[in-house]
Design an enzyme around this catalytic site. Structure first.
Site, PDB file in Angstrom:
ATOM      1  N   THR A 184       0.843  -1.202   0.000  1.00 39.14           N
ATOM      2  CA  THR A 184       0.000   0.000   0.000  1.00 39.14           C
ATOM      3  C   THR A 184       0.870   1.242   0.000  1.00 39.14           C
ATOM      4  OG1 THR A 184      -1.875  -1.048   1.123  1.00 39.14           O
ATOM      5  CG2 THR A 184      -1.862   1.322   1.046  1.00 39.14           C
TER       6      THR A 184
ATOM      7  N   TRP B 223       0.567  -9.964   3.128  1.00 38.23           N
ATOM      8  CA  TRP B 223       0.065  -9.251   1.940  1.00 38.23           C
ATOM      9  C   TRP B 223       0.768  -9.777   0.678  1.00 38.23           C
ATOM     10  CZ3 TRP B 223      -1.330  -7.449   6.465  1.00 38.23           C
ATOM     11  CH2 TRP B 223      -2.391  -6.538   6.579  1.00 38.23           C
TER      12      TRP B 223
ATOM     13  N   GLU C 122     -10.540  -6.067   8.903  1.00 38.90           N
ATOM     14  CA  GLU C 122      -9.966  -4.785   8.493  1.00 38.90           C
ATOM     15  C   GLU C 122     -11.108  -3.836   8.189  1.00 38.90           C
ATOM     16  OE1 GLU C 122      -6.709  -4.631   5.643  1.00 38.90           O
ATOM     17  OE2 GLU C 122      -7.485  -2.730   4.849  1.00 38.90           O
TER      18      GLU C 122
ATOM     19  N   ASN D  30      -3.928 -11.525   2.298  1.00 36.29           N
ATOM     20  CA  ASN D  30      -4.803 -10.372   2.443  1.00 36.29           C
ATOM     21  C   ASN D  30      -5.560 -10.045   1.160  1.00 36.29           C
ATOM     22  OD1 ASN D  30      -5.521  -7.788   4.040  1.00 36.29           O
ATOM     23  ND2 ASN D  30      -4.777  -7.007   2.081  1.00 36.29           N
ATOM     24  N   GLU D  31      -6.892 -10.096   1.249  1.00 35.68           N
ATOM     25  CA  GLU D  31      -7.801  -9.638   0.186  1.00 35.68           C
ATOM     26  C   GLU D  31      -7.540 -10.301  -1.166  1.00 35.68           C
ATOM     27  OE1 GLU D  31      -7.537  -5.369   0.244  1.00 35.68           O
ATOM     28  OE2 GLU D  31      -8.532  -5.221   2.193  1.00 35.68           O
TER      29      GLU D  31
END
Length: 810
Positions: free
Chosen positions: A116, A158, A285, A201-202
């Protein structure tokens, strides 16, 4: 867009209603608590809610409120803060009864890739070479545990190092599970127990992989670590409902942004399939909200996650904005800490809306479902949740009135074994910009026959509790100050972590190691030898690291470099705004190859590269030996030097200020040493100052040189009233300075033109994100309400990075 009149209107309304309440027999509170709730026997409020707090009624177990360090680089600068400011910030995050009092700390499991706003280092850059001291997350977790031994630790990846699954890019592999077990072993070395572990993550889920992860945890002696899936959306619950093995492997269903993304978080539902699983449901989150402007959304979500979706944990992204202000999410988190050299920080309003829950209820307490819901039965009035302690005597009710437009009453009846003694009322006026109105102990109320009534004002979070021990930290921040030049780092002085002081990696992993090439001492090396399994999708993902002050203008960046293999290194200068998720960067790059090829290049926030000058040295530089490379930026002239010889120059006016950095154009393990920054001649530019709002410029009303002349927004027209000179931290027009009226420091203080006097209210610091920060207040030059109306007088306001606060200097 902020609604600028709303807080003042509500404050005025609160004062009026307080007066009316006094007439009706209510005792007036002190001025600082003017809108606090008052014990009441009568009320004219339209909405009235009866809340029966019955300790015998059921509810789910509360799992705590936490925050995320990672995803990525958002905590990076915290470790480089000086004392005592570093400890003050840590106390505001983790110390019980002091600040946010976080109950869960979620850590990124580093993968050497951007996640990010930066890249977090892996513990295993190459297969089999595990270094449990890499990065700063271990340090942060240790500090959190030292302040709150009961805090829960949660790990999530991530990305992952590139060697996983033989470089195939497949995260859902046995190699990844082995890597996570090595990370668990490192946690044990740091005396940290990992309470929860997730997947990717995601990025969806692989049911078999989660089953294998569960088996690996048990086999490695980590049977108490609970598996969370899938840190994505509710589809994981649908899959678990039809797959018993998958369901058995997963202990907690964790989803991201159940209230929506970057919104107001008014509705936070789960699904029927998820609730039917009988597993804890978490908002694993949520957030991504500005530390002040996002506080109302966070206040809603902490309550409404449970009221709407039966979610028992809220985890905010991120924990703190300890990152540079030119990065995209630079103001999200509990607080802002982006100046480690000065020690300056700002404790955000989000800290205090979080504290309204965390300081009054602990993991293991239980919700009381019958004492949780919406005021007056409508989410437009606000929400409330009640939690009871494990002793079945103490309780706390947290109430938010974010969307209410008028006062209302709540009448509490306490029964079922819970204490009917005095309750303590704490409140945060979320509409107020005054920190004195945040997290205030407003009053104590003694119930009559177990009953009491409170009047609730709009725009507040309240906590009514039988507990004690709460508090509001009293530490204060020093003033902001630029990082002065010259600056140098030989990398010999050990930093707190394996990252050198102030350097923040954006991709790859830059780590201090023993020097190569026959040089003694410590050097900085890019450690990721292969492209990692990525989380972001930027078109240019080469390793680079940035550091320093966004206000730097004319300077030279120099470093010694060692090519370990055929490759190209780069020095970065005037590093300005970064695109979201590293999808571009406004900066100048001097690139130098082992072949002797060099180029001066500029990049933009979409990773478009423009070559400004290029050439080749007379002899190849080769590998295995050291060379000194410099990029000098003086006004619009950019000059490249190699081993003390000027090899070329270019002229470009795109970027006037920004940070410095180092990089490698691919995943090679090159080294750097003797990094230095030397100042050039102070910048002196003349021309228009353009707004981030298209077609608008800073304008001197009537092209006047009279003290007090309005400085306003106007259509850019190239006229004399829009000609400004930037020099030595001041903006001048016709010999007069851009001035904050009356040396004011509050939001909304107007600016004008005045005789230059060198005062702090006439000094402005340009930031890499395009904002101009007043040296006196730390607030930004601001166009009120994003207006584009000609003649709007400019002001100062809390920095938020919006287009109405972005200014391009001449």
């Amino acid at each position: 867009m902020r609604r600028r009149l709303l807080p003042s209107v509500l404050r005025a309304l609160g004062a009026t209603l307080l007066l009316l309440g006094t007439i009706n027999g209510l005792a007036a509170a002190p001025t600082a608590q003017a809108a606090a709730p008052q014990a009441s026997t009568t009320s004219k409020a339209e909405v009235s809610t009866a809340i029966t707090v019955d300790g015998s009624k059921p509810g789910l177990a509360f799992d705590g409120v936490g925050a995320i360090s990672g995803g990525g680089g958002n905590s990076r600068l915290l470790v480089d803060y000086p004392e005592p400011e570093r400890s003050q910030l840590l106390d505001y995050l983790f110390k019980p009864g002091y600040g946010a009092s976080l109950q869960v700390l979620k850590l990124e499991i580093g993968g050497d890739t951007n996640s990010t706003d930066g890249a977090e280092p892996s513990i295993e850059h190459t297969k089999g070479a595990v270094d449990c001291n890499n990065g700063y997350e271990w340090w942060l977790a240790e500090q959190a545990k030292a302040r709150n031994p009961n805090i829960k630790i949660y790990g999530l990846a991530w990305g992952a190092p590139g060697w996983i699954d033989n470089g195939s890019g497949n995260f859902w592999s046995q190699d990844t599970i082995t890597y996570l077990m090595a990370w668990m072993g490192c946690a044990a070395q740091h005396h940290l127990s990992v309470d929860y572990l997730g997947g990717w993550n995601e990025r969806g889920f692989n049911a078999t992989w989660y089953e294998n992860l569960k088996s690996a945890l048990v086999a490695a002696g980590h049977s108490t670590t609970k598996v969370v899936a899938a840190d994505s959306d509710w589809s994981v619950a649908d899959a678990m409902a039809t797959d018993p093995a998958f369901k058995n492997a997963v202990d907690i269903v964790g989803v991201h942004y159940p209230c929506g993304y970057l919104g107001s978080f008014t509705s936070c539902p789960s699904t029927a399939n998820a609730q039917a699983l009988g597993k804890p449901l978490w908002a694993s989150e949520n957030g991504s909200e500005d530390t002040n402007q996002g506080a109302p959304a966070v206040a809603r979500a902490i309550n409404r996650d449970y009221v709407d979706g039966r979610m028992t944990s809220y985890i905010n992204w991120p924990v703190i904005a300890a990152l540079y202000p030119n990065l995209y999410f630079s103001t999200d988190g509990m607080s802002i800490a982006d100046q480690p050299w000065s020690g300056n920080y700002s404790i955000g309003k989000t800290t205090w809306v979080t504290a309204q829950t965390t300081q009054f209820a602990q993991p293991g307490w239980h919700y009381i479902d019958s004492a949780s819901g919406y005021l007056g039965g409508s989410n437009a009035n606000g929400s409330y949740v009640t939690l009871k302690s494990t002793n079945n005597s103490d309780y706390s009710t947290v109430i938010e009135t974010m969307d209410a437009t008028a006062p209302q009453t709540a009448t509490f009846s306490v029964t079922g074994g819970l204490s009917t003694g005095a309750v303590h009322v704490w409140a945060t006026n979320v509409d107020s910009a005054n920190s004195a109105d945040w997290f205030v102990h407003t009053q104590d109320v003694t119930p009559t026959n177990g009953s009491y009534t409170l009047t609730l004002q709009p725009g507040y979070v309240y906590t009514v509790t039988t507990t004690t021990g709460q508090g509001k930290g009293t530490a204060t921040s020093p003033s902001a100050a630029p990082l002065g030049l010259p600056y140098s780092d030989t990398f010999e002085k050990p930093a707190t972590t394996t990252s050198p002081k102030y350097f923040s990696d954006m991709n790859g992993a830059f780590q201090t190691v023993p020097c190569g090439g026959g040089r003694a001492g410590t050097c900085l090396r890019q450690m990721a030898a292969t492209t990692p399994i990525r989380w972001t999708n930027e078109p240019y993902d080469a390793p680079y690291t940035i550091m320093g002050d966004g206000s730097w203008t004319n300077y030279t960046v120099t470093a010694d470099t060692l090519f370990e293999q055929s490759s190209t290194i780069e020095l970065l200068g005037r590093v300005n705004q970064q695109g979201r998720n590293n999808n571009g960067l406004n900066a100048y790059h001097l690139r130098v190859s082992d072949t002797g090829a060099w180029s001066i290049v500029k990049s933009d926030t979409s990773w478009n590269f423009t070559t400004l000058a290029s050439g080749t040295t007379t002899a190849a530089l080769g590998t295995g030996s050291w060379h000194t490379v410099s990029l000098s930026m003086q006004n619009t002239t950019l000059t490249a030097s190699i081993d003390g010889v000027t090899v070329g120059s270019a002229t470009d006016a795109s970027f006037t200020n920004g940070q410095a950095g180092l990089g490698v154009t691919g995943y090679q393990t090159d080294q750097f040493d003797n990094f230095s920054l030397t100042p050039g001649t102070p910048a002196n530019y003349t021309g228009p100052v353009t707004s981030g709002l298209t077609g608008k410029c800073v304008d001197d009303n009537g092209d006047s040189d009279v003290d007090g002349t309005v400085v306003q927004l106007w259509d850019c027209n190239g006229g004399p009233s829009q000609v400004w000179t930037w020099a030595n931290g001041m903006l001048t027009h016709d010999g007069k300075c851009l001035d904050v009226i009356g040396q004011g420091t509050g939001n909304g203080t107007l600016v004008d033109l005045w005789d230059c006097n060198g005062g702090a209210n006439q000094q402005w610091t340009p930031q890499a994100n395009g904002t101009l920060v007043s040296a006196q207040s730390g607030r930004c030059l601001d166009d009120p309400g994003f207006t584009t109306t000609n003649g709007t007088q400019l002001e100062i306001w809390d920095c938020n990075g919006g287009a109405n606060q972005q200014w391009k200097l001449p």
